[in-house]
Design an enzyme around this catalytic site. Structure first.
Site, mmCIF file in Angstrom:
data_model
loop_
_atom_site.group_PDB
_atom_site.id
_atom_site.type_symbol
_atom_site.label_atom_id
_atom_site.label_comp_id
_atom_site.label_asym_id
_atom_site.label_seq_id
_atom_site.Cartn_x
_atom_site.Cartn_y
_atom_site.Cartn_z
ATOM 1 N N LYS A 142 2.046 6.988 4.368
ATOM 2 C CA LYS A 142 1.436 5.658 4.370
ATOM 3 C C LYS A 142 0.770 5.322 5.697
ATOM 4 O O LYS A 142 0.353 4.184 5.910
ATOM 5 C CB LYS A 142 2.505 4.603 4.048
ATOM 6 N N ARG A 157 20.774 15.398 -2.431
ATOM 7 C CA ARG A 157 20.770 14.184 -1.601
ATOM 8 C C ARG A 157 21.704 13.124 -2.170
ATOM 9 O O ARG A 157 21.847 12.977 -3.386
ATOM 10 C CB ARG A 157 19.356 13.601 -1.538
ATOM 11 N N ARG A 215 0.841 -10.717 5.916
ATOM 12 C CA ARG A 215 2.230 -10.893 6.355
ATOM 13 C C ARG A 215 2.536 -10.267 7.712
ATOM 14 O O ARG A 215 3.566 -10.570 8.307
ATOM 15 C CB ARG A 215 3.176 -10.332 5.290
ATOM 16 N N ARG A 267 14.993 -2.980 -4.245
ATOM 17 C CA ARG A 267 13.650 -3.082 -4.799
ATOM 18 C C ARG A 267 13.717 -3.179 -6.316
ATOM 19 O O ARG A 267 14.608 -2.621 -6.950
ATOM 20 C CB ARG A 267 12.812 -1.859 -4.402
ATOM 21 N N PRO A 290 0.823 -1.212 0.000
ATOM 22 C CA PRO A 290 0.000 0.000 0.000
ATOM 23 C C PRO A 290 0.859 1.264 0.000
ATOM 24 O O PRO A 290 1.787 1.393 0.801
ATOM 25 C CB PRO A 290 -0.804 -0.135 1.295
ATOM 26 N N GLU A 291 0.541 2.164 -0.928
ATOM 27 C CA GLU A 291 1.223 3.443 -1.003
ATOM 28 C C GLU A 291 0.207 4.542 -0.739
ATOM 29 O O GLU A 291 -0.940 4.268 -0.368
ATOM 30 C CB GLU A 291 1.917 3.594 -2.358
#
Length: 259
Positions: free
Chosen positions: A59, A151, A111, A249, A2-3
């Site tokens: 989130k 960054r 999970r 990822r 979920p985002e």
């Protein structure tokens, strides 16, 4: 996982199902989703409380009552559903808040990587949310540039760093960078201002389109809608998409469109 758009959808579920209703029972079907609170305390603190207007930050979903506040994080597989007493409980329904008017809020999570917190004050809510950056939805361009420019690390990792921006995950970041024509592995500090402005503009367009659907929509005109094809092709140029790992990822991008 979920985002931001998914959690905005969960906020709407909570708002429409629960706001103004009283919690009459707390059914903890699996205490493994509770974080920093016992079953006994959760029941003692919540039963009889009335749910207020929920809010989302990144989130995270914050659900105030007229007493303590419930704070949800949905991890990789969590979701929030509205049900009635007639709806059968599923295997992975871990927590059920029983409300008046025969409403049920069900937290389902296969999970159990994250879960449910209870905060007794605004200060405690802030402690749970920790060092989250500003919410990505509606973030002004100047704030985005200040937080991202210079960054260290790949730009995709920076976008997914919740202490920089709150709410973006793997799918959203790939979609945003594809639209901005920036490769996910590009170092953020090497991007010029024009590239950063393109990323910010793409972020706004993607979130405005995704939030009403409560998900990252798998449209065929989006990278998201092609990434899981057997031989995925770019929706823009028709060339083959590439897939690799960025920060652990899976990243999908178009080597012809993104540099």
């Amino acid at each position: 996982m979920p985002e931001l758009p998914d959690v905005e959808g969960f906020r709407e579920v909570l708002r429409s199902c629960g706001t103004g209703r009283r919690i009459t029972a707390v059914d903890v079907r699996d205490a493994g989703v509770l974080r920093g609170v016992t079953v006994r305390r959760l029941r003692r603190e919540l039963v009889g409380r009335r749910l207020g207007e929920p809010r989302r930050h990144g989130k995270w979903l914050v659900a105030p009552t007229d007493g303590p506040t419930v704070v949800w994080h949905f991890g990789m597989t969590g979701l929030l559903m509205c049900a009635s007493s007639d709806d059968p409980v599923a295997e992975h329904d871990r927590l059920v808040l029983v409300l008046d008017d025969d409403h049920r809020l069900r937290y389902r999570d296969q999970r159990k990587l994250q879960g449910v917190h209870l905060a007794g004050s605004d200060e405690a809510v802030g402690h749970i949310l920790g060092d989250l950056g500003p919410d990505a939805l509606g973030l002004p361009q100047v704030s985005f540039l200040e937080r991202v420019a210079g960054r260290r690390g790949a730009v995709k990792n920076v976008l997914m760093d919740q202490s920089v921006l709150a709410g973006l995950g793997n799918l959203l970041s790939d979609e945003i960078l594809w639209r901005a024509r920036v490769a996910p592995s590009r170092p953020a500090r090497d991007l010029d201002e024009a590239e950063l402005r393109r990323i910010h503009a793409a972020m706004g367009r993607v979130l405005r389109s995704a939030v009403p659907t409560a998900r990252v929509p798998p449209r065929r005109t989006w990278l998201t809608g092609r990434r899981d094809d057997p031989d995925p092709l770019c929706p823009r140029c028709g060339g083959p998409l590439r897939s690799d790992r960025t920060g652990g990822r899976r990243s999908v991008w178009c080597p012809a469109c993104q540099d």
